[in-house]
Design an enzyme around this catalytic site. Structure first.
Site, PDB file in Angstrom:
ATOM      1  N   ASN A 168      10.445   3.028   8.310  1.00  0.00           N
ATOM      2  CA  ASN A 168      11.305   4.217   8.340  1.00  0.00           C
ATOM      3  C   ASN A 168      12.143   4.130   9.608  1.00  0.00           C
ATOM      4  O   ASN A 168      11.627   4.344  10.706  1.00  0.00           O
ATOM      5  CB  ASN A 168      10.418   5.471   8.338  1.00  0.00           C
ATOM      6  CG  ASN A 168      11.219   6.748   8.552  1.00  0.00           C
ATOM      7  OD1 ASN A 168      12.451   6.743   8.466  1.00  0.00           O
ATOM      8  ND2 ASN A 168      10.514   7.835   8.832  1.00  0.00           N
ATOM      9  N   TRP A 169      13.408   3.829   9.430  1.00  0.00           N
ATOM     10  CA  TRP A 169      14.267   3.630  10.611  1.00  0.00           C
ATOM     11  C   TRP A 169      14.688   4.939  11.270  1.00  0.00           C
ATOM     12  O   TRP A 169      15.297   4.918  12.338  1.00  0.00           O
ATOM     13  CB  TRP A 169      15.518   2.837  10.213  1.00  0.00           C
ATOM     14  CG  TRP A 169      15.254   1.368  10.065  1.00  0.00           C
ATOM     15  CD1 TRP A 169      14.077   0.712  10.300  1.00  0.00           C
ATOM     16  CD2 TRP A 169      16.190   0.368   9.654  1.00  0.00           C
ATOM     17  NE1 TRP A 169      14.222  -0.637  10.059  1.00  0.00           N
ATOM     18  CE2 TRP A 169      15.520  -0.869   9.657  1.00  0.00           C
ATOM     19  CE3 TRP A 169      17.529   0.403   9.282  1.00  0.00           C
ATOM     20  CZ2 TRP A 169      16.142  -2.066   9.309  1.00  0.00           C
ATOM     21  CZ3 TRP A 169      18.149  -0.788   8.937  1.00  0.00           C
ATOM     22  CH2 TRP A 169      17.469  -2.013   8.948  1.00  0.00           C
ATOM     23  N   LYS A 170      14.446   6.046  10.584  1.00  0.00           N
ATOM     24  CA  LYS A 170      14.892   7.345  11.111  1.00  0.00           C
ATOM     25  C   LYS A 170      16.398   7.273  11.416  1.00  0.00           C
ATOM     26  O   LYS A 170      17.106   6.575  10.708  1.00  0.00           O
ATOM     27  CB  LYS A 170      14.043   7.753  12.312  1.00  0.00           C
ATOM     28  CG  LYS A 170      12.538   7.664  11.979  1.00  0.00           C
ATOM     29  CD  LYS A 170      11.645   8.281  13.001  1.00  0.00           C
ATOM     30  CE  LYS A 170      10.190   8.134  12.545  1.00  0.00           C
ATOM     31  NZ  LYS A 170       9.236   8.793  13.425  1.00  0.00           N
ATOM     32  N   HIS A 208       8.717  14.393   5.490  1.00  0.00           N
ATOM     33  CA  HIS A 208       8.339  13.840   6.798  1.00  0.00           C
ATOM     34  C   HIS A 208       8.183  14.981   7.808  1.00  0.00           C
ATOM     35  O   HIS A 208       8.918  15.974   7.741  1.00  0.00           O
ATOM     36  CB  HIS A 208       9.413  12.856   7.272  1.00  0.00           C
ATOM     37  CG  HIS A 208       8.967  12.044   8.445  1.00  0.00           C
ATOM     38  ND1 HIS A 208       8.973  12.543   9.731  1.00  0.00           N
ATOM     39  CD2 HIS A 208       8.464  10.790   8.526  1.00  0.00           C
ATOM     40  CE1 HIS A 208       8.500  11.613  10.555  1.00  0.00           C
ATOM     41  NE2 HIS A 208       8.184  10.546   9.846  1.00  0.00           N
ATOM     42  N   GLU A 224       9.139  15.311  10.739  1.00  0.00           N
ATOM     43  CA  GLU A 224      10.382  15.650  11.463  1.00  0.00           C
ATOM     44  C   GLU A 224      11.275  16.551  10.615  1.00  0.00           C
ATOM     45  O   GLU A 224      11.960  17.424  11.133  1.00  0.00           O
ATOM     46  CB  GLU A 224      11.102  14.355  11.879  1.00  0.00           C
ATOM     47  CG  GLU A 224      10.374  13.687  13.036  1.00  0.00           C
ATOM     48  CD  GLU A 224      10.468  12.172  13.051  1.00  0.00           C
ATOM     49  OE1 GLU A 224      11.354  11.611  12.393  1.00  0.00           O
ATOM     50  OE2 GLU A 224       9.612  11.552  13.718  1.00  0.00           O
ATOM     51  N   GLY A 264       5.251   8.469  17.154  1.00  0.00           N
ATOM     52  CA  GLY A 264       6.094   8.161  18.302  1.00  0.00           C
ATOM     53  C   GLY A 264       5.435   8.379  19.646  1.00  0.00           C
ATOM     54  O   GLY A 264       6.114   8.420  20.669  1.00  0.00           O
ATOM     55  N   GLU A 283       0.338  11.046   8.049  1.00  0.00           N
ATOM     56  CA  GLU A 283       0.953  10.854   9.371  1.00  0.00           C
ATOM     57  C   GLU A 283       0.564  12.025  10.263  1.00  0.00           C
ATOM     58  O   GLU A 283       1.236  13.074  10.245  1.00  0.00           O
ATOM     59  CB  GLU A 283       2.479  10.808   9.247  1.00  0.00           C
ATOM     60  CG  GLU A 283       3.012   9.620   8.487  1.00  0.00           C
ATOM     61  CD  GLU A 283       4.413   9.222   8.961  1.00  0.00           C
ATOM     62  OE1 GLU A 283       4.621   8.036   9.225  1.00  0.00           O
ATOM     63  OE2 GLU A 283       5.288  10.096   9.094  1.00  0.00           O
ATOM     64  N   SER A 338       2.502   5.537  15.217  1.00  0.00           N
ATOM     65  CA  SER A 338       2.265   4.529  16.256  1.00  0.00           C
ATOM     66  C   SER A 338       1.580   3.263  15.734  1.00  0.00           C
ATOM     67  O   SER A 338       0.737   2.680  16.419  1.00  0.00           O
ATOM     68  CB  SER A 338       1.472   5.147  17.420  1.00  0.00           C
ATOM     69  OG  SER A 338       2.239   6.169  18.037  1.00  0.00           O
ATOM     70  N   GLY A 353       7.543   3.578  12.095  1.00  0.00           N
ATOM     71  CA  GLY A 353       8.808   3.960  12.707  1.00  0.00           C
ATOM     72  C   GLY A 353       9.249   2.922  13.727  1.00  0.00           C
ATOM     73  O   GLY A 353       9.803   1.877  13.394  1.00  0.00           O
ATOM     74  N   GLY A 354       8.973   3.208  14.986  1.00  0.00           N
ATOM     75  CA  GLY A 354       9.465   2.401  16.110  1.00  0.00           C
ATOM     76  C   GLY A 354       9.297   0.893  15.955  1.00  0.00           C
ATOM     77  O   GLY A 354      10.236   0.127  16.205  1.00  0.00           O
TER      78      GLY A 354
END
Ligand code: 13P
Length: 258
Positions: free
Chosen positions: A9-11, A96, A98, A174, A168, A214, A235-236
């Protein structure tokens, strides 16, 4: 047997140009695997350039990070399921944390988004997870069940066969502080028990449940070793080509052993 699913997920990261360069670098380093599926979910603006760079025979599938539940109309700024299908998306992330916390997405919206995804044969990845406070208050199971019920009530048994769930925990996203395998496994068991109760043991056994929060090349191995964890929503670590390829390699070696 549930096939391992690795989703990046590149956000809100990477322009269309940066996305194409990333995919060009990564795609040829990921051999097809019968036991692992890969999905990248770029921002809407980069989906087309990722698709064009991947070509039609790629091992990487396309996903979107969100959708709107109507097919078309006066909804400024929104993107519909048919639009995503037309761009070659197979998966879509829904609910999600966010979206829930920063954009006020509530359960009724999540339910409608799931319905739109099922109707247009996009495979939804439904995200759920507790906050740190909820965990500290011992409410994790209750929160997961509430979120599942809020999102899934009213959906037919037929439609849920295409469902993936991502656990999640909000406190792990993150932060560099991933859940332990034991914590993730306990949550995944709660989710599977809910699915068994709501539909059937067959649905519970067939549904893939991913862990997200993470995930890195350093912890993916331990997480995927559990037969309760069917993949990861990342993500990251998925923004860097080398980390993504390392994660894919580890997933493949675990998949091959199962
Ligand atoms: P990180 O892997 O950066 O913690 O993000 C997890 C996530 O939110 C994926 O959807």
């Amino acid at each position: 047997m549930r096939r391992i699913l690795i989703v990046g997920n590149w956000k809100m990261n990477k322009t269309a140009t940066e996305a194409a360069a990333f995919v060009h670098n990564v795609a040829r380093r990921l051999p097809a695997s019968p036991t692992v599926e890969y999905v990248l979910a770029p921002p809407f603006t980069a989906i087309e350039s990722v698709r064009a760079t991947l070509g039609s025979s790629s091992t990487i599938q396309l996903g979107a990070q969100n959708l709107f539940w109507e097919d078309r109309g006066a909804y400024t700024g929104e993107i519909s399921a048919p639009m995503l299908k037309d761009l070659g998306c197979r998966y879509v992330i829904i609910g999600h944390s966010e979206r829930r916390t920063l954009f006020g997405e509530r359960e009724d919206a999540i339910q409608k988004k799931l319905h739109a995804a099922f109707t247009h044969e996009l495979r939804p990845i439904l995200c759920i997870g507790e906050s740190l406070l909820q965990r500290e208050e011992g409410k994790t199971e209750e929160v997961l069940r509430q979120q599942l019920h809020g999102a899934l009530a009213g959906h037919s048994l037929h439609s849920v066969t295409a469902l993936t769930i991502a656990y999640e925990p909000v406190w792990a996203i993150g932060t560099g502080k991933a859940a332990t395998t034991d914590q993730a496994v306990a949550a995944h068991r709660t989710i599977r028990a809910f699915l068994a109760q709501m539909w059937s043991t067959d649905v519970a056994e067939a549904t893939r449940i991913l862990y997200g929060g993470s995930v890195t090349p350093h912890n993916i191995d331990t997480l995927l070793r559990s037969d309760q964890i069917d993949g990861a929503l990342i993500g990251g670590a998925c923004l860097q080509a080398d980390a993504f390829v390392t994660i894919a390699d580890i997933a493949q070696s675990i998949g091959a052993r199962q």
